[in-house]
Design an enzyme around this catalytic site. Sequence first.
Site, mmCIF file in Angstrom:
data_model
loop_
_atom_site.group_PDB
_atom_site.id
_atom_site.type_symbol
_atom_site.label_atom_id
_atom_site.label_comp_id
_atom_site.label_asym_id
_atom_site.label_seq_id
_atom_site.Cartn_x
_atom_site.Cartn_y
_atom_site.Cartn_z
ATOM 1 N N GLU A 1 0.831 -1.200 0.000
ATOM 2 C CA GLU A 1 0.000 0.000 0.000
ATOM 3 C C GLU A 1 0.869 1.253 0.000
ATOM 4 O O GLU A 1 0.542 2.250 -0.646
ATOM 5 C CB GLU A 1 -0.920 -0.022 1.241
ATOM 6 C CG GLU A 1 -2.241 0.660 1.045
ATOM 7 C CD GLU A 1 -3.232 0.296 2.166
ATOM 8 O OE1 GLU A 1 -3.865 -0.761 2.053
ATOM 9 O OE2 GLU A 1 -3.344 1.056 3.128
ATOM 10 N N GLU B 1 2.239 1.721 -3.386
ATOM 11 C CA GLU B 1 1.163 2.232 -4.237
ATOM 12 C C GLU B 1 0.973 3.728 -4.024
ATOM 13 O O GLU B 1 0.837 4.500 -4.978
ATOM 14 C CB GLU B 1 -0.133 1.478 -3.913
ATOM 15 C CG GLU B 1 -1.274 1.816 -4.859
ATOM 16 C CD GLU B 1 -2.598 1.168 -4.437
ATOM 17 O OE1 GLU B 1 -2.585 0.313 -3.526
ATOM 18 O OE2 GLU B 1 -3.613 1.539 -5.020
ATOM 19 N N CYS C 1 -8.038 -2.039 4.196
ATOM 20 C CA CYS C 1 -7.897 -3.184 5.095
ATOM 21 C C CYS C 1 -9.226 -3.611 5.688
ATOM 22 O O CYS C 1 -9.399 -4.746 6.095
ATOM 23 C CB CYS C 1 -6.985 -2.854 6.264
ATOM 24 S SG CYS C 1 -5.409 -2.245 5.738
ATOM 25 N N SER D 1 -7.028 1.898 -2.165
ATOM 26 C CA SER D 1 -5.831 1.122 -2.476
ATOM 27 C C SER D 1 -6.244 -0.234 -3.016
ATOM 28 O O SER D 1 -7.188 -0.852 -2.519
ATOM 29 C CB SER D 1 -5.001 0.943 -1.200
ATOM 30 O OG SER D 1 -4.095 -0.110 -1.395
ATOM 31 N N LYS E 1 -15.205 -9.840 7.718
ATOM 32 C CA LYS E 1 -14.163 -10.680 7.132
ATOM 33 C C LYS E 1 -14.745 -11.977 6.588
ATOM 34 O O LYS E 1 -14.194 -12.590 5.696
ATOM 35 C CB LYS E 1 -13.098 -11.002 8.186
ATOM 36 C CG LYS E 1 -12.236 -9.808 8.573
ATOM 37 C CD LYS E 1 -11.178 -9.532 7.528
ATOM 38 C CE LYS E 1 -10.319 -8.315 7.905
ATOM 39 N NZ LYS E 1 -9.557 -7.821 6.743
ATOM 40 N N GLU F 1 -15.846 -11.034 3.291
ATOM 41 C CA GLU F 1 -14.687 -10.751 2.441
ATOM 42 C C GLU F 1 -14.092 -12.042 1.881
ATOM 43 O O GLU F 1 -13.780 -12.133 0.691
ATOM 44 C CB GLU F 1 -13.627 -9.983 3.232
ATOM 45 C CG GLU F 1 -12.491 -9.474 2.359
ATOM 46 C CD GLU F 1 -11.349 -8.876 3.166
ATOM 47 O OE1 GLU F 1 -11.179 -9.269 4.335
ATOM 48 O OE2 GLU F 1 -10.636 -8.024 2.625
ATOM 49 N N GLU G 1 -13.970 -12.907 -6.120
ATOM 50 C CA GLU G 1 -12.668 -12.580 -6.712
ATOM 51 C C GLU G 1 -11.499 -12.995 -5.807
ATOM 52 O O GLU G 1 -10.346 -12.944 -6.221
ATOM 53 C CB GLU G 1 -12.583 -11.076 -7.027
ATOM 54 C CG GLU G 1 -12.598 -10.129 -5.832
ATOM 55 C CD GLU G 1 -14.006 -9.689 -5.420
ATOM 56 O OE1 GLU G 1 -14.975 -10.424 -5.726
ATOM 57 O OE2 GLU G 1 -14.138 -8.631 -4.782
ATOM 58 N N CYS H 1 -10.349 -2.044 14.449
ATOM 59 C CA CYS H 1 -10.637 -3.483 14.539
ATOM 60 C C CYS H 1 -10.926 -3.933 15.962
ATOM 61 O O CYS H 1 -11.706 -4.859 16.180
ATOM 62 C CB CYS H 1 -9.456 -4.274 14.012
ATOM 63 S SG CYS H 1 -9.047 -3.823 12.341
#
Lengths: 624, 406, 157
Positions: free
Chosen positions: A307, A310, A334, A354, A393, A396, A401, A551
């Site tokens: 990141e 990037e 994240c 990102s 999560k 996710e 993908e 988190c």
Amino acid sequence: MEKNKSRVPISQQPYQIDPKKGNGEIGGTVTVEINGKPVQVPFGTTILDACREANVYVPTLCHHPDLFMGGHCRLCLVEVEGFRTLQASCAFPITNPLKINTTTNDVRKARRHVMDLLLSEHHGDCYACVRNNNCELQTLAKEMGVDTFNFGHTKESRFEIDNSSFSLLRDMDKCILCRRCVRTCIDLQEVGVLEAIGKGYDTHISTFMEKPLADVICINCGQCINRCPTGALRANDPSDEIWKAIEDPTKHVVIQTAPSPRAGIGEEFGLEAGTSLTGNLNTALRRIGFNKVFDTNFTADLTIMEEGTELLTRLKKALVDKDKEVALPQFTSCSPGWVKYIEHFYPEYLDHLSSAKSPQQMFGTIIKTFYAEEAGIDPANIVSVALMPCSAKKFECNRPEMNSSGYKDVDYGLTTRELAMMIKESGIYLPDEEKSHFDDPFGEASGAGLIFGATGGVMEAALRTAYELITGRQVPFENLRIEATRGFEGIKQASVKLEGCVPDWSFLEGVDLKFIVAHGTANAKKVMEMLKAGELKDVHFVEIMACPGGCLGGGGMPIPTTTEIRKKRAQAIYAEDESLPVRKSHENPFIDVFYKKFIPEGPCSHKSHKLLHTHYTKRGKYIV
Amino acid sequence: MHNEVINTIHQGGILFGNYSPGDAIKKALSIGRENILFELRESKLKGRGGAGFPTSTKWMLTAAAQSDEKFIVCNADEGEPGTFKDRVILTEYPWLVFDGMVIGGFTVGAKKGIVYLRGEYVYMLEQLNNYLDKMRKEGLLGKNIGGKAGFDFDIEIMLGSGAYVCGEETALIESLEGHRGEPRNRPPYPVNTGFNGKPTSVNNVETLAAVPHIVINGGTFYSTHGTSASTGSKLFSVSGDCERPGVYELSWGISIHELLEIVGAKDPKAVQVGGASGICIPKTQFNRKLAYEDVATGGSIMIFNESRDMLHVLKNFMEFFVEESCGQCTPCRVGNTKLLEGVEMIESGEYTFMYLNKLKELGKTMQLASKCGLGQSSPNPFLSILENFKEEIFQSNGNGVKHGKK
Amino acid sequence: MLVLEKNQISAEIEDLAGYYGGNRTALLPLLQFIQKKYNHISDFAQQEIARVLDIHPVEVYAVISFYSFLHSEPKGRNIVRLCRTIVCDMAGKEKVEKAVERELGIKFGETTHDGRITLEFTNCLGMCDQGPAMIVNERVYTKLDPEKACKILSEVK
């Protein structure tokens, strides 16, 4: 929560003290009498808070310190002299001297009646409930001496369980209509999925047009779970499948553990909030049958590399190539709750996000590629579990993908609560376990990866690395504490001046690196509105976490949650960071090894893009 | 009007007395705010919706609240079963209400008045809007009303959509703001924090209709009628078993017995005073007086003769509350269903007195613990009918009505 | 739904919301307007209203579900609401109810197959002095008896 833009009627928002009057001035405080004892409180304090101030216990159910006032359940009733009826103490702001009595016969009877009524509608059996022993309704029933159901106890199920979502499960039979989830979803998170539907006896909590949760714009943050007093809302628990995999000798079951669950899981075993059990957990996980235990912080460090690179690439495009198209500021990616939020609510700004995968998904890919190769295991036989503080999560890892390894990168997302249950089920008392280390090849990661667990952590970790790479010097803060990124303020803005840059990065000389840290999607919304209004033109990097506190306040963390508890968890995380030998991502020795061995072209290269980066979906708000 | 609405009015001398539209506005503007409030206080006018809060106090508090914007809201969400007086006022004498609102706006410093008209009364909308247009043309609404520089006031009619609880003033405000009509926590009260957070005075149609008369004739004139604690006249919506149902303007303090005489009730055994949320008065108590100090009421009088089954009446009321509770607070949402279940138990004969006594206790709790007036008053019929008609209900000896296993 | 119709609904919602100041106060008038014009408030219309007023679609749905005169599912072209409160009940509501059900071949709460009429009960209409009463769309009918009620319904298009 912005006061006037809120959905909540103005009269139900906390009374604000007339700004001209400070607490010390006349009119700034009020003296009330609680059970005959005088107490001085600031003007506008609720009776409930005044009682707590005076150490007088008042039971509550629909009240939650993170949320606006409710006044729905009527359990916190007290008698106020001069009023014919009993008053809900959580919703009564004190503006003049009152005489309050919390223990009269009427009060006691009314509370018990309310309890009896709630229980008569509450379908389910305490034994067979995920919240057994951690249920506010159960606790209050005990407190009120409920030994019989005075008005019956329904045997009839009124609602079907909604398990359409990968992350959340709604069992409305257990709902007692306290509306904490509604206030969480609409006011605290401003996502707006849950509302009270219907009227009278038909009132229930539901979604737009009663659609399944998977079909509406739920971001899976799970904040509603954390605030649900009963088992009506819970995470979709994969532990049965995980047990099955553990029992299967052909499967190689690995688990990665994120920093927040390690700081929070002690609460599930009766320890004080903020007791970190990383080492104990490693042992326990191996004992219950996981073949390998890895530290997600390794991929957090990797995230910083990817990141960060990037970001620097984007900055170079903007500053050197004068590319006007480049999307700045760059947003962190994240937090899967935040990613889904922006996909739904601000899809036109997805290029700001990102492309780096979250640490969980990076690790998932690496386990089934790099690790499988190294260890000589067929990735088809690897079952990869992620211990996360997070319900999103789960969604996710089920994104279609997320299969760059050729397999489902992460098989199961497991929350802190669910793992605690698995450990207990195995007959292990976690705090008594010996401490042990993470498994190789990834070993121990850096403290920078660890602080990802608290809001501002990603930013702090990124700055520690970026500043040093750009200037060749350590960030100029005592003990690497970048205070500007820490704390629970909703939106934090600061900047770091880049001076004395090394030749490679000379184009950044004199640049004031501006960043924003926000947590909770309500604050994310504010940041996005600022971006829309063109107010973030000179900001470079924005960290957003979907959950309040980051988190460590995630939807998979132990219940209950309050600001105090979240603060303690943050303290544990920051303390653990300072105890570690390596505290900067780029100094994690295995990062170097990993790139050399596996992605020699380095961060953001073709291979890294294939494995460690992802793309997003423009979902939009429209519900079909 | 294309509707079959026939207004039977039995006029008393005050509310339906002589009044020429607009007169009170002109007088109010000439005597000034303080004098209007003074006359109102002298009149001892109390809110006619049923709660009986002194109107002068409400207006004084609204006037005293500091704000750049204030509102006068007319509560025309007349949903209480058995009440139809507001229908009659609004169709026959709308000017009384609107003039009252203009005077209210002038007194408290509001620039906008809102009529919250229940959805069921949508057929009146056109006529009422036409009348408001007429007032605008005559300079009784709009800018510089009555030639008074700086006094701007206009009235807008908003429609409800079929929710009884919106008659509760804070639920009404919620509804106006585009929310579910769920009552708010109080305090703060609407006089401080009302519509859009601004000071708001919510008044019943009948209360506002009384204001022009008080302004014209003076508060003392008004307070000479009725009793010392319940001054002036009251509109009673009379229905049920009687020869002459309709709206009656009568002085406060009239006994139920006298009222039954006037309306021609035959063989009455019970009178439900105050609608579904009111209390049921048996024959033995017909000497009680209709007044705030005895049997307070918003004006609904439902008469039941000897042939009526009181348990059936009670069941009808409880079904109403189960459906019309807003569902927000526990005592009202669940409590009413429990009371209804109790009624059904009696109906089928499967009850125990022990359980019914528990329900009575629950009813008392609901009166104390519910969030708003709906939940606080919904157990009233349960408690009063079971108490006052226990012979009929439990001994199955009344007029062939039998409860028990069918 | 055709694109044209969608555009029209959006334009109407924007217009009316503008008239009421574009804030949430406009919600009920908007819902009443859409309901009256399109016979129900479709999920598309709900989401358009949410977009224009900057609230969440579920909040619009929550409001619709609260008010008994608003609905999100299509109903009959004409909605007949018969008062079931005690005074109308005593005046013969049940006979009217039975007759109407027989005449139309449906129960209360249902819609005729041709979508012409939906039968519903309602609470007090404020016509207690002239019961039994019913309201057909916006028009009130009083002092009903079975024959009269059936005649009225036969004339409804």
